[in-house]
Design an enzyme around this catalytic site. Structure first.
Site, PDB file in Angstrom:
ATOM      1  N   HIS A 189     -35.971   2.595  -0.560  1.00  0.00           N
ATOM      2  CA  HIS A 189     -37.023   1.604  -0.784  1.00  0.00           C
ATOM      3  C   HIS A 189     -37.455   1.494  -2.243  1.00  0.00           C
ATOM      4  CE1 HIS A 189     -39.386   5.284  -0.640  1.00  0.00           C
ATOM      5  NE2 HIS A 189     -40.332   4.633  -1.278  1.00  0.00           N
TER       6      HIS A 189
HETATM    7  C1  UD1 Z   1     -45.329   2.967  -1.963  1.00  0.00           C
HETATM    8  C2  UD1 Z   1     -45.434   3.970  -3.118  1.00  0.00           C
HETATM    9  C3  UD1 Z   1     -44.205   4.854  -3.147  1.00  0.00           C
HETATM   10  C4  UD1 Z   1     -43.927   5.480  -1.803  1.00  0.00           C
HETATM   11  C5  UD1 Z   1     -43.854   4.395  -0.745  1.00  0.00           C
HETATM   12  C6  UD1 Z   1     -43.618   4.971   0.629  1.00  0.00           C
HETATM   13  C7  UD1 Z   1     -46.631   3.110  -5.086  1.00  0.00           C
HETATM   14  C8  UD1 Z   1     -46.466   2.670  -6.476  1.00  0.00           C
HETATM   15  N1  UD1 Z   1     -45.491   3.270  -4.382  1.00  0.00           N
HETATM   16  O1  UD1 Z   1     -44.239   2.130  -2.243  1.00  0.00           O
HETATM   17  O2  UD1 Z   1     -44.405   5.872  -4.091  1.00  0.00           O
HETATM   18  O3  UD1 Z   1     -42.710   6.187  -1.847  1.00  0.00           O
HETATM   19  O4  UD1 Z   1     -45.097   3.686  -0.756  1.00  0.00           O
HETATM   20  O5  UD1 Z   1     -43.602   4.015   1.599  1.00  0.00           O
HETATM   21  O6  UD1 Z   1     -47.730   3.319  -4.651  1.00  0.00           O
HETATM   22  N2  UD1 Z   1     -45.352  -3.664   2.987  1.00  0.00           N
HETATM   23  C9  UD1 Z   1     -45.486  -4.071   4.282  1.00  0.00           C
HETATM   24  N3  UD1 Z   1     -46.293  -3.353   5.091  1.00  0.00           N
HETATM   25  C10 UD1 Z   1     -46.969  -2.241   4.684  1.00  0.00           C
HETATM   26  C11 UD1 Z   1     -46.824  -1.857   3.357  1.00  0.00           C
HETATM   27  C12 UD1 Z   1     -46.007  -2.553   2.516  1.00  0.00           C
HETATM   28  O7  UD1 Z   1     -44.893  -5.068   4.691  1.00  0.00           O
HETATM   29  O8  UD1 Z   1     -47.675  -1.643   5.496  1.00  0.00           O
HETATM   30  C13 UD1 Z   1     -44.446  -4.423   2.083  1.00  0.00           C
HETATM   31  C14 UD1 Z   1     -45.180  -5.452   1.289  1.00  0.00           C
HETATM   32  O9  UD1 Z   1     -44.377  -6.565   1.178  1.00  0.00           O
HETATM   33  C15 UD1 Z   1     -45.325  -4.803  -0.065  1.00  0.00           C
HETATM   34  C16 UD1 Z   1     -44.093  -3.922  -0.152  1.00  0.00           C
HETATM   35  O10 UD1 Z   1     -43.832  -3.527   1.175  1.00  0.00           O
HETATM   36  O11 UD1 Z   1     -45.421  -5.709  -1.109  1.00  0.00           O
HETATM   37  C17 UD1 Z   1     -44.260  -2.730  -1.027  1.00  0.00           C
HETATM   38  O12 UD1 Z   1     -45.443  -1.991  -0.673  1.00  0.00           O
HETATM   39  P1  UD1 Z   1     -46.249  -1.120  -1.759  1.00  0.00           P
HETATM   40  O13 UD1 Z   1     -47.344  -0.407  -1.113  1.00  0.00           O
HETATM   41  O14 UD1 Z   1     -46.559  -1.978  -2.951  1.00  0.00           O
HETATM   42  O15 UD1 Z   1     -45.178  -0.110  -2.301  1.00  0.00           O
HETATM   43  P2  UD1 Z   1     -44.073   0.734  -1.529  1.00  0.00           P
HETATM   44  O16 UD1 Z   1     -42.749   0.203  -1.914  1.00  0.00           O
HETATM   45  O17 UD1 Z   1     -44.391   0.838  -0.085  1.00  0.00           O
END
Ligand code: UD1
Length: 366
Positions: free
Chosen positions: A208
């Site tokens: 991811h």
């Molecule tokens: C975040 C953490 C990362 C961790 C990961 C585990 C930061 C910078 N990154 O990354 O260190 O390894 O979590 O999962 O904090 N989304 C959903 N549903 C959710 C959450 C996210 O659909 O419940 C999608 C959204 O489109 C979002 C994308 O995933 O924009 C990324 O989510 P985000 O929380 O920004 O970062 P992660 O890649 O999950």
């Protein structure tokens, strides 16, 4: 007077780290009033709520409901909301864990409002400032009053950066507290039956990181690697929403789905995921925490990153850094399939008692 503590969780990898702390503080109800704050960085059932169920974490006392945004917007929104929380709650201490945006955002708020801050999983460094997590680690550590380190490299890193040794504690790994205390439920998980898998008859993939999944070029490189590995062994891929979005955006979903021995599934809850990992032949991942969990479970881990902030998993554990080198990955896979695998040993203080060590320090000091 009871001391008030706020514990922060925001994203999936935080939940297994706060669970043992909450449990430990519960034993000291008379001395501490502990509240759990969920920033809402992760909000899908599979990314958040299921972990509360699996790990018996009480409902959050305060939910900030922030959701997904750009890095700046997410960090800023958490800060604005959490500043209000802190002003209202007036905690004696705030505890943040890990390295996600919620961690750094809440740390900044505490520093500005002169609230004492503890960082659990301090001192880890990948030395790669292109990773958002590395920025979050550095910022959080330098604002913290208590720095609880999970592996010895953390102590060295903090010393080199000029953090006073009086603030650092080698507490061990709280995530492993959770792994060990949940082992019965993990063993009971029926995920193998549900997916029609046999013990050691498959591998697990998780991906991811922005560096791996955000660009079409790197996703194509990864596709080629997955295709080669899938010719040797079944691959189960619980897919993170971010990776799913990117595979779709770059028009690669059909190609991935066409691989017969690759099974893409929704993200799993904690017990199912650890069971899947525990019984797998090996794991291919770019996660931070999974490098540690595989080391304790003695499952070979091939990490698709250029570096790791958790070097003990390479030095003592089962981890090998392979980045996106098809050659390195295939030769490692071949060795594992022939039975030549890194067995490793469990790192010091990854013994299920880390949260107790942390709470003991706080009890004595606050
Ligand atoms: C975040 C953490 C990362 C961790 C990961 C585990 C930061 C910078 N990154 O990354 O260190 O390894 O979590 O999962 O904090 N989304 C959903 N549903 C959710 C959450 C996210 O659909 O419940 C999608 C959204 O489109 C979002 C994308 O995933 O924009 C990324 O989510 P985000 O929380 O920004 O970062 P992660 O890649 O999950």
């Amino acid at each position: 007077m009871k001391k008030k503590i706020l514990i922060i969780a925001g994203a999936r990898p935080n939940f297994m780290k706060v669970a043992p702390l909450i449990k430990e503080f519960k034993k000291l109800r008379r001395s501490f009033n502990v509240k759990l704050v969920h920033t809402g960085q992760h909000y899908d059932f599979e990314m958040s709520e299921i972990f509360f169920e699996n790990l018996n974490i009480p409902e959050p006392d305060i939910y900030l409901g922030i959701g997904s945004h750009t890095h700046a917007a997410q960090t800023a929104k958490i800060m604005i909301a959490f500043e209000k929380t802190v002003s209202k709650e007036k905690p004696d201490l705030v505890i943040v864990v890990g390295d996600v945006n919620s961690t750094a955002a809440c740390a900044l708020v505490c520093a500005k409002l002169h609230i004492k801050l503890a960082h659990v999983e301090a001192g880890l460094r990948s030395f790669d400032r292109q990773m958002p997590e590395e920025i979050n680690r550095v910022v959080t550590d330098h604002l913290s009053d208590y720095l609880f380190v999970s592996e010895k490299s953390g102590l060295k890193n903090l010393k080199r950066e000029g953090v006073s040794e009086k603030k650092t504690y080698f507490a061990g790994n709280v995530m492993i507290d959770t792994l060990l205390s949940n082992m019965k439920a993990i063993v009971r998980s029926g995920v193998l039956n549900r997916l029609g898998l046999e013990r050691k008859g498959y591998s697990v993939l998780t991906l991811h990181r922005p560096k791996n999944v955000d660009l079409k070029k790197t996703l194509n490189e990864i596709y080629d690697i997955i295709r080669s590995v899938s010719r040797k062994i079944n691959i189960i891929y619980p897919i993170h929403p971010r990776a799913k979005m990117m595979i779709k955006k770059h028009g690669l979903l059909k190609k991935f789905k066409a691989l017969k021995t690759l099974t893409m599934i929704d993200p799993l809850g904690y017990n199912d995921f650890i069971k899947l990992t525990k019984e797998s032949r090996f794991v291919l991942t770019d996660s931070g925490g999974i490098q540690e969990e595989t080391t304790v479970l003695k499952v070979p881990c091939l990490t698709m990153r250029e570096n790791t902030e958790r070097p003990v998993t390479v030095g003592k554990g089962t981890n090998i850094i392979v980045n996106r080198s098809g050659k390195k990955i295939l030769s490692s896979v071949n060795k594992i399939l022939k039975g030549h695998r890194k067995r490793g040993i469990v790192p010091e203080k990854w013994d299920g008692r880390s949260a107790k060590r942390i709470v003991d320090v706080i009890k004595k000091d606050l």
